[in-house]
Design an enzyme around this catalytic site. Structure first.
Site, PDB file in Angstrom:
ATOM      1  N   LYS A   1      -5.380  -7.439  10.092  1.00  0.00           N
ATOM      2  CA  LYS A   1      -6.438  -6.629   9.480  1.00  0.00           C
ATOM      3  C   LYS A   1      -7.389  -7.504   8.671  1.00  0.00           C
ATOM      4  O   LYS A   1      -8.587  -7.411   8.813  1.00  0.00           O
ATOM      5  CB  LYS A   1      -5.853  -5.560   8.527  1.00  0.00           C
ATOM      6  CG  LYS A   1      -5.086  -4.458   9.202  1.00  0.00           C
ATOM      7  CD  LYS A   1      -4.715  -3.358   8.211  1.00  0.00           C
ATOM      8  CE  LYS A   1      -3.817  -3.826   7.070  1.00  0.00           C
ATOM      9  NZ  LYS A   1      -2.451  -4.177   7.475  1.00  0.00           N
TER      10      LYS A   1
ATOM     11  N   ARG B   1      -3.574   3.972   2.675  1.00  0.00           N
ATOM     12  CA  ARG B   1      -2.249   3.672   3.206  1.00  0.00           C
ATOM     13  C   ARG B   1      -1.326   4.882   3.152  1.00  0.00           C
ATOM     14  O   ARG B   1      -0.167   4.775   3.567  1.00  0.00           O
ATOM     15  CB  ARG B   1      -1.626   2.556   2.379  1.00  0.00           C
ATOM     16  CG  ARG B   1      -1.602   1.192   3.053  1.00  0.00           C
ATOM     17  CD  ARG B   1      -0.974   0.267   2.069  1.00  0.00           C
ATOM     18  NE  ARG B   1      -0.493  -0.974   2.582  1.00  0.00           N
ATOM     19  CZ  ARG B   1      -1.197  -2.093   2.677  1.00  0.00           C
ATOM     20  NH1 ARG B   1      -2.464  -2.102   2.408  1.00  0.00           N
ATOM     21  NH2 ARG B   1      -0.601  -3.198   3.069  1.00  0.00           N
TER      22      ARG B   1
ATOM     23  N   ARG C   1       3.112 -17.424   7.548  1.00  0.00           N
ATOM     24  CA  ARG C   1       1.819 -17.365   6.867  1.00  0.00           C
ATOM     25  C   ARG C   1       1.869 -18.133   5.546  1.00  0.00           C
ATOM     26  O   ARG C   1       2.841 -18.075   4.811  1.00  0.00           O
ATOM     27  CB  ARG C   1       1.458 -15.902   6.604  1.00  0.00           C
ATOM     28  CG  ARG C   1       0.183 -15.742   5.806  1.00  0.00           C
ATOM     29  CD  ARG C   1      -0.415 -14.372   5.941  1.00  0.00           C
ATOM     30  NE  ARG C   1       0.299 -13.352   5.194  1.00  0.00           N
ATOM     31  CZ  ARG C   1      -0.053 -12.064   5.201  1.00  0.00           C
ATOM     32  NH1 ARG C   1      -1.069 -11.669   5.945  1.00  0.00           N
ATOM     33  NH2 ARG C   1       0.626 -11.198   4.514  1.00  0.00           N
TER      34      ARG C   1
ATOM     35  N   ARG D   1       3.260 -16.226   0.337  1.00  0.00           N
ATOM     36  CA  ARG D   1       3.173 -15.036  -0.508  1.00  0.00           C
ATOM     37  C   ARG D   1       4.587 -14.562  -0.783  1.00  0.00           C
ATOM     38  O   ARG D   1       5.397 -14.500   0.124  1.00  0.00           O
ATOM     39  CB  ARG D   1       2.387 -13.940   0.246  1.00  0.00           C
ATOM     40  CG  ARG D   1       0.978 -13.771  -0.244  1.00  0.00           C
ATOM     41  CD  ARG D   1       0.180 -12.877   0.648  1.00  0.00           C
ATOM     42  NE  ARG D   1       0.749 -11.540   0.793  1.00  0.00           N
ATOM     43  CZ  ARG D   1       0.156 -10.551   1.480  1.00  0.00           C
ATOM     44  NH1 ARG D   1      -0.993 -10.782   2.057  1.00  0.00           N
ATOM     45  NH2 ARG D   1       0.709  -9.375   1.584  1.00  0.00           N
TER      46      ARG D   1
ATOM     47  N   ARG E   1       8.271  -3.877   4.238  1.00  0.00           N
ATOM     48  CA  ARG E   1       6.872  -3.478   4.405  1.00  0.00           C
ATOM     49  C   ARG E   1       6.666  -2.751   5.728  1.00  0.00           C
ATOM     50  O   ARG E   1       5.883  -1.815   5.813  1.00  0.00           O
ATOM     51  CB  ARG E   1       5.969  -4.704   4.300  1.00  0.00           C
ATOM     52  CG  ARG E   1       5.792  -5.143   2.842  1.00  0.00           C
ATOM     53  CD  ARG E   1       5.381  -6.597   2.723  1.00  0.00           C
ATOM     54  NE  ARG E   1       4.120  -6.890   3.345  1.00  0.00           N
ATOM     55  CZ  ARG E   1       3.756  -8.103   3.754  1.00  0.00           C
ATOM     56  NH1 ARG E   1       4.590  -9.122   3.600  1.00  0.00           N
ATOM     57  NH2 ARG E   1       2.592  -8.300   4.303  1.00  0.00           N
TER      58      ARG E   1
END
Ligand code: ADP
Length: 208
Positions: A14, A89, A123, A154, A165
């Site tokens: 996204k 969300r 990531r 992160r 998540r």
């Protein structure tokens, strides 16, 4: 003028696609995740409130993020359109958004769970400017191409938190797919290709 929403599981791209589209269309990309991480880095009241939710992969309370978005959309740069990345969300957030914004299109980015986990666990982000990278594509070693900062993972990109998540996405955010479909606003894009291939499909969805 286009007011665009990006929907899709964490890791579907996204942020990356919204960033490219923002450049292409000259409208701002509004990422609630990015706004929350900045608030956490700066230790503002919102940042302190959001921290424990973000770090465990849970959703920040609706009223906190709704207030952030409502305020942000009043900025002059939103007058000719904007892109929402990571908001709404929940169905509640979508209902509230409809009270102060008119959405033209909701783009759903689709990606299988095993690819999501591979992407997110590799990531890395720049703690200073927020740029994102994947360990398989690093050109400069583990430093940011913009400012030379050492990249970090992160805290919510650990495998256990990623799974949480994904669960949260299925339970709370996936219902928005039928929400926007019923309103005739949904366009789905499969995101298993390269960033460029996916972007071509996103552009088609926006223009089509
Ligand atoms: P990703 O799409 O990779 O999960 P984001 O940067 O969009 O990452 O979001 C990171 C975290 O920020 C979420 O897991 C959640 O805790 C919080 N967050 C972001 N947007 C929202 C939102 N609209 N409602 C509630 N929490 C949010």
């Amino acid at each position: 003028m286009s007011n665009i929403i990006f929907l899709g599981p964490p890791g579907a791209g996204k942020g990356t696609q919204a960033q490219l589209l923002a450049k292409e269309l000259g409208i701002p990309q509004i990422s609630t995740g990015e706004i929350l991480r900045k608030a956490m880095r700066e230790g503002t009241k919102t940042g302190l409130e959001a921290k424990r939710y973000v770090e465990s992969g849970a959703l920040v309370p609706d009223d906190v993020v709704i207030a952030i978005v409502r305020e942000r959309l009043q900025e002059p740069d939103c007058a000719n359109g904007y892109m929402l990345d990571g908001f709404p969300r929940t169905v509640y957030q979508a209902d509230e958004l409809a009270k102060f914004a008119k959405i033209d299109v909701a783009i759903e980015l689709q990606l299988a769970d095993d690819i999501i986990i591979e992407r997110l666990s590799g990531r890395r982000i720049c703690p200073k400017c927020g740029a994102t990278y994947h360990i398989s594509h690093l050109k400069n070693g583990e430093v940011c191409e913009n400012d030379g900062e050492k990249l970090v993972q992160r805290p919510d990109d650990s495998e256990a938190t990623i799974r949480n998540r994904l669960r949260v996405y299925q339970d709370q955010t996936a219902p928005l797919i039928s929400y926007y479909k019923e309103r005739g606003l949904l366009k789905a894009v499969n995101c298993e290709g390269t960033v460029e291939q996916n972007f071509a499909k996103v552009l088609e969805a926006v223009n089509g």
